[in-house]
Design a protein around this motif. Structure first.
Motif, short mmCIF file in Angstrom:
data_model
loop_
_atom_site.label_atom_id
_atom_site.label_comp_id
_atom_site.label_asym_id
_atom_site.label_seq_id
_atom_site.Cartn_x
_atom_site.Cartn_y
_atom_site.Cartn_z
N ALA A 140 0.70 -1.26 0.05
CA ALA A 140 -0.01 0.03 0.04
C ALA A 140 0.77 1.15 -0.12
O ALA A 140 0.67 2.21 -0.66
CB ALA A 140 -0.92 0.00 1.20
N MET A 141 2.25 1.24 0.82
CA MET A 141 2.88 2.72 0.61
C MET A 141 3.48 2.64 -0.86
O MET A 141 3.65 3.59 -1.21
CB MET A 141 3.92 2.13 1.61
CG MET A 141 3.78 2.21 3.06
SD MET A 141 4.91 1.59 4.33
CE MET A 141 6.32 3.09 4.19
N VAL A 142 3.79 1.40 -1.60
CA VAL A 142 4.33 1.67 -2.89
C VAL A 142 3.22 2.13 -3.58
O VAL A 142 3.51 3.07 -4.44
CB VAL A 142 4.86 0.35 -3.13
CG1 VAL A 142 5.23 0.22 -4.97
CG2 VAL A 142 6.19 -0.34 -2.53
N ALA A 143 1.99 1.69 -3.57
CA ALA A 143 0.84 2.28 -4.28
C ALA A 143 0.93 3.68 -3.91
O ALA A 143 0.42 4.62 -4.86
CB ALA A 143 -0.29 1.70 -4.28
N ALA A 144 0.73 4.19 -2.75
CA ALA A 144 0.62 5.60 -2.41
C ALA A 144 1.90 6.43 -2.84
O ALA A 144 1.49 7.55 -3.37
CB ALA A 144 0.70 5.74 -0.73
N LEU A 145 3.16 6.02 -2.79
CA LEU A 145 4.18 6.65 -3.32
C LEU A 145 4.18 7.05 -4.99
O LEU A 145 4.26 7.96 -5.45
CB LEU A 145 5.64 5.90 -3.10
CG LEU A 145 6.64 6.45 -4.05
CD1 LEU A 145 7.04 7.80 -3.51
CD2 LEU A 145 7.87 5.82 -3.72
N LEU A 146 3.69 5.77 -5.61
CA LEU A 146 3.25 5.99 -6.97
C LEU A 146 2.34 6.89 -7.41
O LEU A 146 2.57 7.97 -8.39
CB LEU A 146 2.96 4.61 -7.60
CG LEU A 146 4.08 3.77 -7.72
CD1 LEU A 146 3.54 2.19 -8.29
CD2 LEU A 146 5.16 4.11 -8.88
N GLN A 147 1.27 7.05 -6.65
CA GLN A 147 0.05 8.07 -6.61
C GLN A 147 0.72 9.61 -6.37
O GLN A 147 0.47 10.47 -7.29
CB GLN A 147 -1.02 7.61 -5.68
CG GLN A 147 -2.15 6.63 -6.29
CD GLN A 147 -3.00 6.41 -5.33
OE1 GLN A 147 -2.86 6.27 -4.16
NE2 GLN A 147 -4.19 6.02 -6.04
N GLY A 148 1.63 9.38 -5.46
CA GLY A 148 2.11 10.85 -5.10
C GLY A 148 3.06 11.46 -6.41
O GLY A 148 3.45 12.64 -6.60
N MET A 149 3.63 10.28 -7.14
CA MET A 149 4.70 10.56 -8.08
C MET A 149 3.67 11.05 -9.47
O MET A 149 4.39 11.16 -10.51
CB MET A 149 5.53 9.42 -8.48
CG MET A 149 6.56 9.02 -7.36
SD MET A 149 7.44 7.98 -7.45
CE MET A 149 8.61 8.21 -8.56
N GLY A 150 2.38 11.00 -9.39
CA GLY A 150 1.53 11.34 -10.47
C GLY A 150 1.03 10.23 -11.34
O GLY A 150 0.26 10.30 -12.30
N TYR A 151 1.25 8.91 -10.70
CA TYR A 151 0.77 7.72 -11.38
C TYR A 151 -0.68 7.41 -11.14
O TYR A 151 -1.01 7.86 -9.94
CB TYR A 151 1.64 6.52 -11.36
CG TYR A 151 3.07 6.95 -12.37
CD1 TYR A 151 3.25 6.47 -13.35
CD2 TYR A 151 4.13 7.05 -11.25
CE1 TYR A 151 4.46 6.81 -14.11
CE2 TYR A 151 5.15 7.31 -12.19
CZ TYR A 151 5.42 6.80 -13.28
OH TYR A 151 6.66 7.23 -14.13
N HIS A 152 -1.52 6.91 -11.85
CA HIS A 152 -2.89 6.38 -11.63
C HIS A 152 -2.87 5.01 -11.44
O HIS A 152 -2.17 3.89 -12.21
CB HIS A 152 -3.76 6.78 -12.73
CG HIS A 152 -3.70 8.42 -12.92
ND1 HIS A 152 -4.68 9.12 -12.35
CD2 HIS A 152 -2.90 8.84 -13.74
CE1 HIS A 152 -4.36 10.36 -12.59
NE2 HIS A 152 -3.37 10.13 -13.57
N ILE A 153 -3.37 4.48 -10.32
CA ILE A 153 -3.27 2.83 -9.87
C ILE A 153 -4.61 2.53 -10.52
O ILE A 153 -5.62 2.73 -9.97
CB ILE A 153 -3.25 2.73 -8.24
CG1 ILE A 153 -1.83 3.51 -8.02
CG2 ILE A 153 -3.26 1.46 -7.95
CD1 ILE A 153 -0.54 2.99 -8.50
N SER A 154 -4.37 1.56 -11.31
CA SER A 154 -5.79 0.87 -11.88
C SER A 154 -5.90 -0.48 -11.11
O SER A 154 -7.00 -1.09 -11.25
CB SER A 154 -5.68 0.45 -13.38
OG SER A 154 -4.68 -0.61 -13.62
N PHE A 155 -5.03 -1.27 -10.32
CA PHE A 155 -5.19 -2.33 -9.88
C PHE A 155 -4.18 -2.47 -8.71
O PHE A 155 -2.87 -2.00 -8.78
CB PHE A 155 -4.81 -3.60 -10.98
CG PHE A 155 -4.80 -4.81 -10.04
CD1 PHE A 155 -5.80 -5.60 -9.76
CD2 PHE A 155 -3.61 -5.52 -10.04
CE1 PHE A 155 -5.90 -6.87 -9.13
CE2 PHE A 155 -3.40 -6.85 -9.03
CZ PHE A 155 -4.45 -7.43 -8.98
#
Length: 186
Positions: free
Chosen positions: A53-68
């Motif tokens: 979940a931390m990795v997903a949160a970081l990717l979102q913070g970097m501007g990526y959109h999580i689809s899964f």
């Protein structure tokens, strides 16, 4: 009067800073190491799905959109799928494998991730809280698809760099407090 260099009893050489000031870089480095070790210890106490979940949160913070984001249980080797755009139509698609290890990740998990990537359309991102063996790093470099490795230290560095862009929920997963030191005028 006489020019300054001719004034008797005045030393115009540049004075050296006091010993305490010269030792500051070592103190600063020691405090930074203690802070980094505290962050590593905090992360090590997280469960594997908390780290994911931390990795997903970081990717979102970097501007990526999580689809899964994989639920608990067998995930088929992909923990997170991310896109650059909100609709997920721009390539490349990013397939993320997350391993919450305190030890070394060898080449086998990276080889498995490679097998799940479609060359040209997808890139692999392998994130660990530990580190990668030399063999794993070599495999990633030599693979015919792009696989980016992020070890625990780099993850922490990215978390710090993008901290202000994380959601409040993301920040609460690994709350950081900035600390400022008096710097030199270099």
């Amino acid at each position: 009067g006489a020019p300054p260099q001719a004034q008797a009893g005045v030393d115009h050489r540049v004075a050296r800073p006091p010993v305490e000031a010269r030792k500051m870089p070592e103190v600063d480095e020691l405090l930074q190491d203690q802070a980094l070790n505290g962050i590593k210890d905090f992360i090590s106490k997280k469960g594997p799905y908390e780290f994911q979940a931390m990795v997903a949160a970081l990717l979102q913070g970097m501007g990526y959109h999580i689809s899964f984001e994989a639920p608990k249980g067998r995930d088929g080797g992909i923990d997170i799928i991310a896109f650059r755009d909100p609709l997920g139509v721009e390539v490349p698609r990013i397939k993320v494998q997350v391993k919450h290890y305190q030890s070394s990740v060898g080449p086998e998990p990276i080889r498995s991730l490679k097998g799940l990537l479609n060359p040209g359309d997808e890139i692999g991102l392998f994130v660990t809280s530990g580190y990668f063996s030399n063999e794993a790093e070599r495999f990633s470099r030599e693979a015919n698809v792009h696989i980016r490795l992020i070890n625990g230290d780099e993850f922490i560095g990215l978390w710090q760099e993008y901290y202000d862009k994380l959601s409040d929920e993301g920040k609460n997963m690994l709350p950081l407090q900035p600390v400022y030191f008096l710097g030199g005028n270099e």
